[in-house]
Scaffold this motif. Structure first.
Motif, mmCIF file in Angstrom:
data_model
loop_
_atom_site.group_PDB
_atom_site.id
_atom_site.type_symbol
_atom_site.label_atom_id
_atom_site.label_comp_id
_atom_site.label_asym_id
_atom_site.label_seq_id
_atom_site.Cartn_x
_atom_site.Cartn_y
_atom_site.Cartn_z
ATOM 1 N N GLU A 1 0.838 -1.230 -0.142
ATOM 2 C CA GLU A 1 0.229 -0.071 -0.067
ATOM 3 C C GLU A 1 0.802 1.247 0.158
ATOM 4 O O GLU A 1 0.781 2.048 -0.724
ATOM 5 C CB GLU A 1 -0.777 0.043 1.263
ATOM 6 C CG GLU A 1 -2.302 0.295 1.328
ATOM 7 C CD GLU A 1 -2.884 0.033 -0.041
ATOM 8 O OE1 GLU A 1 -3.540 0.838 -0.962
ATOM 9 O OE2 GLU A 1 -3.019 -1.303 -0.065
ATOM 10 N N CYS A 2 1.783 1.316 0.985
ATOM 11 C CA CYS A 2 2.713 2.528 1.292
ATOM 12 C C CYS A 2 3.998 2.561 0.572
ATOM 13 O O CYS A 2 4.796 3.667 0.564
ATOM 14 C CB CYS A 2 2.822 2.816 2.684
ATOM 15 S SG CYS A 2 1.326 2.458 3.718
ATOM 16 N N GLY A 3 4.243 1.572 -0.042
ATOM 17 C CA GLY A 3 5.748 1.334 -0.816
ATOM 18 C C GLY A 3 6.734 1.252 0.565
ATOM 19 O O GLY A 3 6.547 0.428 1.243
ATOM 20 N N PHE A 4 7.923 1.806 0.255
ATOM 21 C CA PHE A 4 8.696 1.488 1.216
ATOM 22 C C PHE A 4 8.891 2.620 2.482
ATOM 23 O O PHE A 4 8.663 3.611 2.265
ATOM 24 C CB PHE A 4 10.528 1.905 0.605
ATOM 25 C CG PHE A 4 10.761 0.634 -0.312
ATOM 26 C CD1 PHE A 4 10.889 -0.499 -0.139
ATOM 27 C CD2 PHE A 4 10.897 1.104 -1.742
ATOM 28 C CE1 PHE A 4 11.191 -1.565 -1.367
ATOM 29 C CE2 PHE A 4 11.176 0.075 -2.800
ATOM 30 C CZ PHE A 4 11.493 -1.124 -2.390
ATOM 31 N N VAL A 5 8.806 1.872 3.527
ATOM 32 C CA VAL A 5 8.414 2.645 4.847
ATOM 33 C C VAL A 5 9.686 2.456 5.881
ATOM 34 O O VAL A 5 10.086 1.237 5.778
ATOM 35 C CB VAL A 5 7.209 2.250 5.407
ATOM 36 C CG1 VAL A 5 7.163 3.212 6.667
ATOM 37 C CG2 VAL A 5 6.206 2.342 4.339
ATOM 38 N N LEU A 6 10.256 3.406 6.514
ATOM 39 C CA LEU A 6 11.243 3.078 7.392
ATOM 40 C C LEU A 6 10.812 2.372 8.648
ATOM 41 O O LEU A 6 9.850 2.612 9.177
ATOM 42 C CB LEU A 6 11.636 4.502 7.764
ATOM 43 C CG LEU A 6 12.667 5.344 6.993
ATOM 44 C CD1 LEU A 6 13.133 6.579 7.593
ATOM 45 C CD2 LEU A 6 13.899 4.436 6.726
ATOM 46 N N GLU A 7 11.703 1.347 9.209
ATOM 47 C CA GLU A 7 11.499 0.998 10.276
ATOM 48 C C GLU A 7 11.825 1.971 11.309
ATOM 49 O O GLU A 7 12.696 2.630 11.505
ATOM 50 C CB GLU A 7 12.435 -0.126 10.334
ATOM 51 C CG GLU A 7 12.847 -0.796 12.105
ATOM 52 C CD GLU A 7 11.319 -1.536 12.125
ATOM 53 O OE1 GLU A 7 10.848 -1.359 13.279
ATOM 54 O OE2 GLU A 7 11.169 -2.681 11.759
ATOM 55 N N LYS B 1 2.938 2.297 9.017
ATOM 56 C CA LYS B 1 2.066 3.459 8.571
ATOM 57 C C LYS B 1 0.810 3.158 8.240
ATOM 58 O O LYS B 1 -0.334 3.758 9.092
ATOM 59 C CB LYS B 1 2.387 3.731 6.967
ATOM 60 C CG LYS B 1 3.124 5.398 6.844
ATOM 61 C CD LYS B 1 3.270 5.782 5.564
ATOM 62 C CE LYS B 1 4.323 6.680 5.332
ATOM 63 N NZ LYS B 1 4.650 7.014 3.899
ATOM 64 N N CYS B 2 0.378 1.803 7.720
ATOM 65 C CA CYS B 2 -1.282 1.446 7.600
ATOM 66 C C CYS B 2 -1.563 0.357 8.476
ATOM 67 O O CYS B 2 -2.743 0.075 8.586
ATOM 68 C CB CYS B 2 -1.438 1.599 6.011
ATOM 69 S SG CYS B 2 -0.566 0.112 5.254
ATOM 70 N N GLY B 3 -0.553 -0.233 9.003
ATOM 71 C CA GLY B 3 -0.712 -1.389 9.585
ATOM 72 C C GLY B 3 -1.000 -2.910 8.871
ATOM 73 O O GLY B 3 -1.279 -3.956 9.523
ATOM 74 N N ARG B 4 -0.997 -2.446 7.538
ATOM 75 C CA ARG B 4 -1.306 -3.810 7.007
ATOM 76 C C ARG B 4 -0.102 -4.739 6.713
ATOM 77 O O ARG B 4 1.163 -4.449 7.359
ATOM 78 C CB ARG B 4 -1.606 -3.391 5.350
ATOM 79 C CG ARG B 4 -3.145 -3.343 5.432
ATOM 80 C CD ARG B 4 -3.275 -2.676 3.883
ATOM 81 N NE ARG B 4 -3.560 -1.739 3.746
ATOM 82 C CZ ARG B 4 -4.978 -0.829 3.347
ATOM 83 N NH1 ARG B 4 -5.759 -1.643 2.958
ATOM 84 N NH2 ARG B 4 -4.736 0.332 3.510
#
Length: 800
Positions: free
Chosen positions: A438-444, A480-483
């Motif tokens: 959904e959000c693409g690359f997200v930071l840990e 970010k989105c919890g998925r």
RNA sequence: GCGGAUGUGGCGAAAUUGGCACACGCGCCAGGUUUAGGUCCUGGUGGGAAACCAUGCAGGUUCGAAUCCUGUCAUCCGCACCA
């Protein structure tokens, strides 16, 4: 009896207990930050090459402390990396275990050398408390668009089963294992070092680096200025090329597209000999870079039938080829070929019988027949309104024309490529990125992100990291989105931890930032960084890049990390070859210390030759240094009650202080030791040494041989320790007041020598020489044409 | 091919930057101390009988060159079809 084992242990224990070399973070004293490249703790232990650099900066650090600086001379471990991992796989143990063992061994060895490191600041790149901040820096790079996953051609080591940076490929082979390296298309994490290319070149000017280091970095970055030109293709698309010679645009004979260039696919339906083209593409893919360069003389290529390019300058139609002498990942992966003025294009044109129109003519000869490409200076011909212009003028005109017609622009290109920043291996820092559909690359968010425990460290056959098998680690929730989302399974390359380690030394236990702001302000930049030439285009360049980025985001107070860089030469085996296991010529420092002691080993390594050049080891030669240290040790036996320096030694000792002080600054350790050997010999010849003479001698020798000097200091009843003394000053006036020996020559041939006061005037000096018995005789019946007199040095009579 | 460096005794190397070539050390030779020496001490050690000749080779500049300039050879390192 010189019992070095007892003495060295005694003083090492003393240093351990009293920690006299600890650096102070909030000191009023001037600071001095000396840095060595922290070692990679391999299972083989220390090599005799390591101490060369360490002892050198130890000497400088010890001297600076005596000059009342607050000195930071730290040490740590660059412990992530392939050799450890390979060793772990082979022996079926956890790399962490091996790393711990290797570090313990290294630490022991380093301590046995009596190096004055501040051990309280020891760091380890594999420690989560450390790599938390390596990951943190990566996150900032990502946020600032300098870290991205890109589909690129990468170097793939078939043996390590791992991606390599360009810097790690040596002659088409893996730097580490010499395995074959092939090119592969892969989606990779890259760091955009190319965005810093210009600054990495420009800022070199302000730095105190050896010229060869600056040159090598500049060449590696490889700036070239030219133009980007768009060519319309008959099939409708555009072909963009880069050239440094836009002025030769009327000399184009053909175009070349690299076989890997994607534009070939875009125009494929217009190609009438597609089968042939595809076959060529396949063949080219089989060759690696090295094989390609081996075939420099054998250029190959195929004409792409069915499409033509149109010269935007004069509308002429131009045939298009694909050939692997054009590289896909430089410029645009396509060129305009001007055989008359480019050697490579000339070769290709000769082989495929293509025209070679001449557009630049040397100024003095007209209508010459070319027998090879002409790349010199000249004037434009056969080029419409450019005719008669110089190359520089024509360049400008062509670029103006291109801009006006929206067909191109001026362009700067760099050889430097973005830094491929991912390895498909276990033993490295996990890249703190989560991939969410959904959000693409997200930071840990929770750093440090620890490595998962795995059963098998072997890289997978599909070329992925062993971590990718750890589904409970890989599968996670998107912050970010919890998925449902997946973690990145690649790890960072070995160079990550070493790109910023010198910052962590300033404040190694800080949990809230990579280092305290005040500490960064006080200590930076590193005042003196010594390391190997082999890191010039790797670690040194990478860490300059990271530092500049950290400067841009206001984490560090200066834009360059290292104010001064020096490089040591390698220590070779006895037969002048590199020391290596396979040659069986490796000298183990432990054996040398066991037999001769650390002080002798230190003195020998510094005496072995010019610090900046390679030197070959010769165990026999150590005995000279051993004799020197033993003689020094025995000075105690001839120590007189007398305090002051004897008159006859005043000048000599002042000269020695000057020479040793200056030589240390200039890395001329070999001649500094020679000076001390000489002085020792002269004093010993009198069978007596006064207390002040001994005192100065001990201080001068202390940075080189710290244990034995402390021992003699104490034995002689001097107060405190040598390390707490002030570095001695010399009296320049006294040195200059010495009588000079002046060489007297006739017609450039040495005839005799005379002694003269240093302040004697020229005419007096010449008279003195003329009245010398021998010269009087020689000058008899001869006419003096010229008298040359250089005060303090030489007199030369030119006679007929 | 491009970029960088180096070339001096039997060996590792010095030479205040254009002014005594070979400091310091190894090795070697001679002598001494020692029961012994892979110990220690002393002296010698580029070539040549000598004038002189010697710093990879050939020129040049200079009163004077290991050092500066031109050419050339050799070795090492880095990059390598970078348009």
């Amino acid at each position: 009896m010189y019992d070095f084992k007892k003495i060295e242990k005694k003083w090492q224990d003393f240093w351990k207990a009293t920690q006299p070399f600890k650096a102070i973070n909030n000191s009023k004293k001037p600071k001095f930050y000396s840095l060595i490249e922290f070692p990679y703790p391999s299972s083989q232990g220390l090599h005799v090459g390591h101490p060369r650099s360490y002892v050198a900066l130890d000497i400088i650090s010890r001297k600076r402390r005596m000059q009342d600086y607050n000195v930071l001379f730290p040490i740590g471990w660059d412990a992530f990396g392939l050799p450890t991992e390979n060793y772990a796989i082979k022996n079926n143990v956890h790399p962490k275990e091996i790393t711990e063992k290797s570090i313990a061994k290294f630490k022991n060895q380093l301590q046995s050398l009596g190096l004055s490191f501040d051990w309280s600041r020891e760091i380890n790149t594999t420690d989560p408390k450390y790599f938390k901040w390596t990951q943190w820096i990566f996150s900032r790079l990502f946020e600032n668009g300098l870290a991205a996953k890109e589909e690129t051609l990468i170097n793939w080591c078939t043996s390590c089963k791992c991606v390599l940076a360009n810097e790690e490929v040596i002659s088409g082979q893996c730097e580490r294992c010499s395995g074959e390296v092939i090119q592969k298309q892969k989606s990779q994490w890259v760091l955009k070092i190319t965005k810093y290319a210009q600054r990495l070149i420009d800022d070199l000017d302000s730095l105190d680096y050896p010229e060869r280091v600056k040159q090598q970095q500049k060449n590696w970055i490889g700036k070239s200025e030219g133009a980007l030109i768009k060519f319309k293709i008959s099939s409708g698309q555009e072909l963009e090329i880069f050239t440094t010679r836009p002025e030769t645009i009327c000399g184009i004979s053909y175009m070349v597209i690299a076989p890997e260039n994607k534009i070939l696919d875009e125009i494929s339906q217009h190609i009438t000999n597609l089968e042939k083209i595809n076959k060529y593409k396949q063949e080219a893919a089989k060759k690696n870079d090295f094989q390609r360069s081996q075939m420099v003389k054998e250029k190959t290529g195929v004409e792409i039938k069915g499409v033509l390019a149109i010269n935007p300058f004069n509308g002429k139609e131009i045939p298009i080829f694909t050939a692997d002498y054009v590289l896909a990942n430089y410029g645009t992966g396509a060129i305009m070929a001007v055989p008359a003025h480019d050697e490579r294009d000339w070769e290709f044109a000769v082989k495929y019988n293509l025209p070679k129109p001449m557009v630049i003519c040397p100024e003095d000869s007209q209508n010459i027949e070319l027998t090879k490409a002409f790349t010199g200076n000249g004037k434009l011909i056969n080029s419409g309104f450019l005719n008669g212009l110089t190359i520089e003028e024509a360049k400008k005109k062509v670029i103006e024309f291109l801009i006006l017609n929206k067909a191109g622009k001026s362009q700067v290109n760099f050889k430097l490529r973005d830094w491929i920043f991912a390895r498909q291996r276990y033993w490295g820092e996990p890249i703190p990125i989560i991939n969410c559909k959904e959000c693409g690359f997200v930071l840990e968010e929770n750093l440090p992100l620890l490595l998962p425990e795995v059963q098998n460290f072997q890289p997978l056959e599909n070329g992925e990291s062993p971590i990718s098998n750890c589904s409970n680690w890989v599968n996670t929730k998107c912050p970010k989105c919890g998925r449902e989302a997946q973690r990145e399974t690649d790890t960072m390359p070995q160079w990550a931890g070493s790109s910023w380690y010198f910052l962590r030394y300033l404040d190694p236990n800080n949990n809230d930032s990579l280092a305290d702001e005040e500490a960064l302000k006080y200590w930076l930049p590193v005042d003196w960084y010594n390391g190997g030439m082999e890191h010039t285009t790797l670690h040194l360049l990478y860490s300059r890049f990271w530092h500049k980025f950290l400067y841009d985001i206001h984490v560090v107070p200066c834009s360059e990390p290292y104010a001064k860089r020096t490089c040591h030469g390698m220590i070779l085996g006895e037969s002048n070859e590199k020391m290596s296991k396979s040659r069986g010529n490796v000298v183990n420092p432990d054996d040398i210390i066991q037999e001769f002691g650390a002080d002798v080993m230190r003195v020998y390594e510094m005496f072995i030759g010019d610090f900046e050049n390679a030197a070959s080891w010769n165990t026999k030669s150590i005995s000279g240094c051993k004799r020197f240290i033993e003689k020094f040790f025995n000075l105690n036996n001839i120590l007189a009650k007398q305090e002051n320096i004897r008159n006859e030694f005043l000048i000599l000792i002042n000269k020695a202080i000057k020479k040793v002080s200056e030589d240390i600054e200039n890395l001329k350790f070999n001649t500094a030791i020679a000076t001390l050997m000489d002085l020792l010999g002269q004093i010993k010849a009198t069978n007596l040494i006064t207390r002040e003479e001994l005192k100065i001698f001990i201080i001068l020798l202390n940075p080189f041989a710290p244990h034995v000097t402390e021992e003699i200091w104490q034995k002689s009843g001097f107060k405190k320790t040598v390390a707490e003394q002030s570095w001695p000053y010399y009296n320049e006036e006294l040195i200059n007041s010495e009588k000079n020996e002046i060489v007297v020559q006739i017609n450039g041939k040495i005839k005799t020598k005379i002694m003269a006061d240093p302040d004697i005037d020229k005419s007096e000096l010449i008279n003195l020489a003329k009245n010398n018995k021998l010269i009087l005789k020689e000058l008899n019946n001869k006419e003096i044409i010229k008298e040359i007199c250089i005060p303090k040095k030489i007199i030369n009579f030119v006679v007929k």
